[in-house]
Design a protein around this motif. Structure first.
Motif, PDB file in Angstrom:
ATOM      1  N   LYS A 103      53.092 -28.666  53.063  1.00 55.70           N
ATOM      2  CA  LYS A 103      53.471 -27.305  53.465  1.00 55.70           C
ATOM      3  C   LYS A 103      52.718 -26.856  54.718  1.00 55.70           C
ATOM      4  O   LYS A 103      53.199 -26.003  55.465  1.00 55.70           O
ATOM      5  N   SER A 269      56.143 -19.166  55.263  1.00 58.18           N
ATOM      6  CA  SER A 269      56.758 -19.998  54.224  1.00 58.18           C
ATOM      7  C   SER A 269      55.676 -20.616  53.336  1.00 58.18           C
ATOM      8  O   SER A 269      55.964 -21.405  52.437  1.00 58.18           O
ATOM      9  N   TRP A 270      54.408 -20.258  53.610  1.00 64.39           N
ATOM     10  CA  TRP A 270      53.269 -20.724  52.807  1.00 64.39           C
ATOM     11  C   TRP A 270      52.284 -19.571  52.676  1.00 64.39           C
ATOM     12  O   TRP A 270      52.082 -18.815  53.626  1.00 64.39           O
ATOM     13  N   ASN A 277      55.230 -14.701  47.659  1.00 63.38           N
ATOM     14  CA  ASN A 277      56.028 -15.736  48.313  1.00 63.38           C
ATOM     15  C   ASN A 277      57.050 -15.076  49.232  1.00 63.38           C
ATOM     16  O   ASN A 277      57.105 -13.844  49.329  1.00 63.38           O
ATOM     17  N   PHE A 278      57.857 -15.883  49.887  1.00 59.56           N
ATOM     18  CA  PHE A 278      58.839 -15.358  50.840  1.00 59.56           C
ATOM     19  C   PHE A 278      59.764 -14.344  50.176  1.00 59.56           C
ATOM     20  O   PHE A 278      60.061 -13.291  50.750  1.00 59.56           O
ATOM     21  N   SER A 304      62.008 -17.322  57.675  1.00 60.46           N
ATOM     22  CA  SER A 304      60.756 -18.082  57.785  1.00 60.46           C
ATOM     23  C   SER A 304      61.079 -19.364  58.535  1.00 60.46           C
ATOM     24  O   SER A 304      62.234 -19.800  58.582  1.00 60.46           O
ATOM     25  N   TYR A 307      56.059 -23.711  58.024  1.00 57.93           N
ATOM     26  CA  TYR A 307      54.696 -23.238  58.265  1.00 57.93           C
ATOM     27  C   TYR A 307      53.841 -24.305  58.940  1.00 57.93           C
ATOM     28  O   TYR A 307      52.944 -23.988  59.723  1.00 57.93           O
TER      29      TYR A 307
END
Length: 334
Positions: A103, A269-270, A277-278, A304, A307
């Motif tokens: 990620k 996105s992380w 979270n998103f 997003s 990341y």
């Protein structure tokens, strides 16, 4: 006499076989003498690095490397990503644990089985007995001192805040590890990626460029002097926070979002906080009635991007430029 003839025959056979092998590997019709000349040139190119080598690190400390480093420890993830493309994997003794997290890391698959995983712990690093340790200018000064007191060579690197500084780090690291040509190859690749985007957006005027904000889980955004600001500008977007003169990572209030009225909002996105979270952050913005008329909300442009690209401080940062440009101007990338 017979013995001498046998020796002469053996020498001639070796020369003949070597000539054939050289010609095959080069896939050309060059003569064996040309192949030999090319090999000689290659050898010269790999031995031009001069050690001992003394360079000044990001803290102003003069660091001397007595020989080409063969056992390297890297704590900054960005440096790990660079080293994986610069040096033979056998030269990497240890890397940060983040190297394995897909990620945030661009080398998660490639790094499997390469070196150990390490944290900023002087005793554990000393136990590896590396001949070079890369750390960034945010590293714990006490750990750095302990390593140097143990006669471990530590080189402090600047943490890049734009893509040009990433290139500077690549050049510097390439020199330190005696892989300057490979470093230049990476820089050339970066420039090709950037040009592929700039060629598509070069005719855009400022009034055609979309506005964008990023919004973190800590309700902060990115202003002047940040990697995000550099990335979105290269992608052909306008960051109103930067345009307003705000530097670093100021808190992004609801009033600021309304004032700037961005066409795109980028969420991570992380997340450090696993409770966020998103989707939860997206719903928080969309569910706020005061933000209902924001262009990004109305046009469903809360997005997003990977990341590991947008957070990267290595050569992979250019991929974020491509990611964002494609989202903002899909018609230009068909």
């Amino acid at each position: 006499m017979k013995r001498n003839l046998k020796i002469l025959s053996l020498i001639l056979a070796v020369i003949f076989i070597t000539g054939i092998f050289g010609a095959c590997t080069n896939n050309t019709n060059q003569q064996a003498s040309e192949t030999t000349q090319a090999i000689d040139t290659s050898v010269k190119n790999t031995t031009t690095e001069k050690f001992p080598l003394t360079l000044e690190d990001s803290k102003g400390t003069k660091v001397t490397l007595k020989a080409k480093p063969e056992k390297i420890v890297s704590l900054p993830l960005g440096t790990c990503e660079m080293l994986m493309s610069l040096v033979d994997k056998s030269r990497i003794a240890a890397m940060t644990y983040y190297a394995d997290d897909a990620k945030v890391s661009n080398i998660a698959d490639e790094a499997k089985g390469i070196g150990k995983r390490i944290e900023s712990n002087a005793e554990k690093i000393i136990a590896l007995q590396p001949d070079l340790v890369f750390m960034d200018n945010l590293a714990d000064a006490n750990v750095v001192k302990q390593l140097r007191d143990a006669n471990i060579t530590v080189f402090m690197l600047n943490t890049p805040s734009n893509i040009e500084q990433v290139k500077d780090n690549l050049k510097l690291i390439g020199k330190i590890v005696a892989e300057e040509a490979k470093a230049q190859d990476l820089i050339d690749w970066m420039e090709q990626k950037l040009k592929a985007v700039s060629d598509r957006i070069e005719l855009m005027t400022d009034d055609q460029k979309q506005t964008v904000l990023d919004y973190s889980e800590m309700s902060t955004t990115s202003g002047k002097g940040t990697n995000f600001d550099d990335i979105v500008k290269r992608a052909g977007l306008i960051n109103p926070v930067s345009k307003d003169g705000l530097e670093g990572w100021p808190e992004l209030s609801k009033e600021m979002i309304i004032k700037y009225n961005p066409q795109i909002i980028i969420l991570p996105s992380w997340y450090y906080d696993t409770k966020v979270n998103f989707y939860t952050l997206n719903e928080k913005i969309k569910g706020d009635k005061a933000l209902a008329n924001i262009k990004a909300v109305k046009n469903n442009k809360i997005i997003s991007v990977p990341y590991n690209h947008i957070s990267s401080v290595s050569q992979y940062s250019v991929l974020a430029v491509e990611d964002i440009a494609k989202v903002a101007y899909p018609g230009l990338f068909k």
